[in-house]
Write an enzyme that holds these catalytic residues in place. Structure first.
Site, mmCIF file in Angstrom:
data_model
loop_
_atom_site.group_PDB
_atom_site.id
_atom_site.type_symbol
_atom_site.label_atom_id
_atom_site.label_comp_id
_atom_site.label_asym_id
_atom_site.label_seq_id
_atom_site.Cartn_x
_atom_site.Cartn_y
_atom_site.Cartn_z
ATOM 1 C CE LYS A 114 33.238 47.126 41.186
ATOM 2 N NZ LYS A 114 34.333 46.458 41.200
ATOM 3 C CG HIS A 143 45.599 39.347 43.309
ATOM 4 N ND1 HIS A 143 44.935 38.346 43.557
ATOM 5 C CD2 HIS A 143 46.656 39.184 43.810
ATOM 6 C CE1 HIS A 143 45.475 37.620 44.674
ATOM 7 N NE2 HIS A 143 46.448 38.353 44.741
ATOM 8 N N PRO A 201 28.517 40.779 48.221
ATOM 9 C CG PRO A 201 29.292 39.298 49.733
ATOM 10 C CD PRO A 201 28.030 39.855 49.126
ATOM 11 C CE1 TYR A 247 35.880 40.368 41.208
ATOM 12 C CE2 TYR A 247 38.342 41.640 41.391
ATOM 13 C CZ TYR A 247 37.301 40.619 41.806
ATOM 14 O OH TYR A 247 37.787 40.124 42.901
ATOM 15 C CE1 TYR A 286 36.627 36.540 42.443
ATOM 16 C CE2 TYR A 286 34.226 36.520 43.177
ATOM 17 C CZ TYR A 286 35.590 37.094 43.097
ATOM 18 O OH TYR A 286 35.796 38.560 43.731
#
Ligand code: RFL
Ligand code: PHB
Length: 391
Positions: free
Chosen positions: A297, A72, A293, A385, A201
């Site tokens: 990580k 991704h 979450p 990220y 998100y």
């Protein structure tokens, strides 16, 4: 029984550590309290940082991940019914992440360990670590109905948040840092192709929602729910209706529904145990730290810890110097706190607390607008990220 490194726990941390040590010619024994079936099917993480992918490949555990994992190059942030894509490679000099479930990472590592590595005992419950501050620590454990002792040169507690290893660190040397959140995640697994090709998100006045996936035909979705929620309180239809509300956009995006095959609620916490080492006992992964979450990580931090330990022990074997082992806790904690910071930022950016004021709501949207509008803010998110490098 005797070994060089006694490993408690066969989650991603313990399994990868056994593999790394095997590759370095160092003996280990893994004790796991649950059975193999349970460990291979526990639904958890889905996102592997670039660094984690590289480590798994180098350990000879990346073949199926490279065939079946989904690379991704970005995520979508959704707020005020608008969409903003964060392009990872463009912002980070080419980094990306991999969608490959923790269950699959564990299956791959278990198969390798059983075929090539040292003993991996399922349904072997560690009871206590003894003599951590001596030259020969021991793990007392129960296996096949009797108690036994594993004599070791080193013990690594990879036994997760509920494990026993940590208890061997004297209370007067321990500091715990904690933040609880007044909400959890209701997570579902559904037999339906993901409605978007990247993770979404979403920040919404009704609460956070996340669209993720396990494969081109299986979706993984999460809803922010009040602390203490029972998954059974939500019917399948209520879950889909709520997801639809929180993901709604002005451009007519649609959420496809399918059969829900699993649902459960996860509490959210930030938690760090310092130090991560006491004598010859080392803590790794969730045994030493928990992140909410939202930043994806937890598994990646566990990987960082065991890579750090394996390197340090290899260095000791090669040079006779314990310098890196002595620095273990400090080295890991620098990375852990960066992940704690990032996970906290993502969590407070996207979740709505029950007592949120209109002022705080506007601030959240302003923070999201800043990420969508300023390359510096967006780069900060993309770097966090895709992951902080191992030292
Ligand atoms: P684990 O996986 O908890 O494994 C610990 C193992 O130790 C065993 N054990 C014992 N064995 C012997 N004797 C004892 N006394 C024992 N006590 C316990 C347990 O049975 C278990 O097998 O810890 P580890 O290896 O440190 O791995 C950590 C990760 O599992 C965790 O951080 C991640 O799952 C967190 N996480 C995510 N991390 C990511 O990097 N990316 C993600 O996308 C992501 N999503 C998530 C997540 C965690 C979630 N939940 C359920 C907490 C999503 C969710 C919903
Ligand atoms: C998941 O796919 O389970 C997942 C993905 C991203 C997160 C958390 C969980 O931030």
């Amino acid at each position: 029984m005797r070994t060089t490194v006694g490993i408690i726990g066969a989650g991603p941390a313990g399994l990868l550590l056994a593999r790394l040590l095997h590759n370095a010619g160092i003996e280990s024994v893994v004790l796991e309290s649950r059975d193999r079936e349970y460990v291979e099917h526990r639904q958890r993480a889905g996102i592997l940082e670039q660094g984690t992918v590289d480590v798994l490949r180098a350990a000879g555990a990346g073949a199926r991940m490279d065939r079946e994992g989904l690379r991704h190059d970005g995520i979508e942030l959704r707020f005020d019914r608008k969409r903003h894509r964060v392009d990872f490679p463009a912002l980070t000099g080419g980094r990306s992440v991999m969608v490959y479930a923790q269950t699959e990472v564990c299956k791959d590592l278990i198969a390798l360990q059983l075929a090539e590595g040292g003993p991996l005992l399922f349904e072997a419950e560690a009871l206590a670590v003894e003599g951590a501050d001596s030259g020969s620590p021991r793990v007392r454990f129960r296996y096949q109905g009797r108690e036994d002792v594993l004599e070791c040169d080193y013990v690594v507690g990879c036994d997760g948040f509920w494990g026993v290893a940590r208890a061997a660190v004297p209370a007067e040397l321990t500091r715990v840092f904690e933040r609880a959140y007044p909400f959890g995640w209701l997570g579902i697994l559904a037999d339906v192709p993901p409605s978007h090709d990247e993770l979404v998100y979403a920040r919404h006045d009704r609460g956070f929602a996340l669209l993720s996936m396990r494969s081109p035909s299986v979706s993984r979705l999460y809803l922010q729910v009040p602390e203490g929620t029972d998954a059974e309180d939500w019917s399948d239809e209520e879950i889909w209706d709520e997801l639809e509300r929180r993901f709604e956009t002005t451009d007519g995006w649609r959420l496809d529904r399918g059969t829900i095959t699993q649902k459960s609620v996860t509490p959210m916490r930030s938690w760090v145990h310092e130090p991560m080492r006491y004598g010859r006992l080392f803590l790794a992964g969730d045994a030493a730290h928990i992140v909410p979450p939202t930043g994806a990580k937890g598994l990646n931090l566990a990987v960082g810890d065991v890579v750090t330990f394996a390197r340090a022990l290899t260095y000791e074997k090669e040079t006779g110097s314990a310098e890196l082992l002595d620095a273990y806790s400090e080295t890991c904690l620098r990375r852990v706190w960066q992940a704690e910071r990032f996970s906290y930022d993502m969590t407070t950016l996207l979740h709505r607390t029950p007592d949120a004021t209109p002022f705080e709501d506007r601030l959240q949207v302003a923070r999201l607008d800043r990420i969508a509008g300023a390359r510096s803010a967006e780069t900060d998110l993309a770097e966090g990220y895709t992951g902080f490098p191992l030292e």
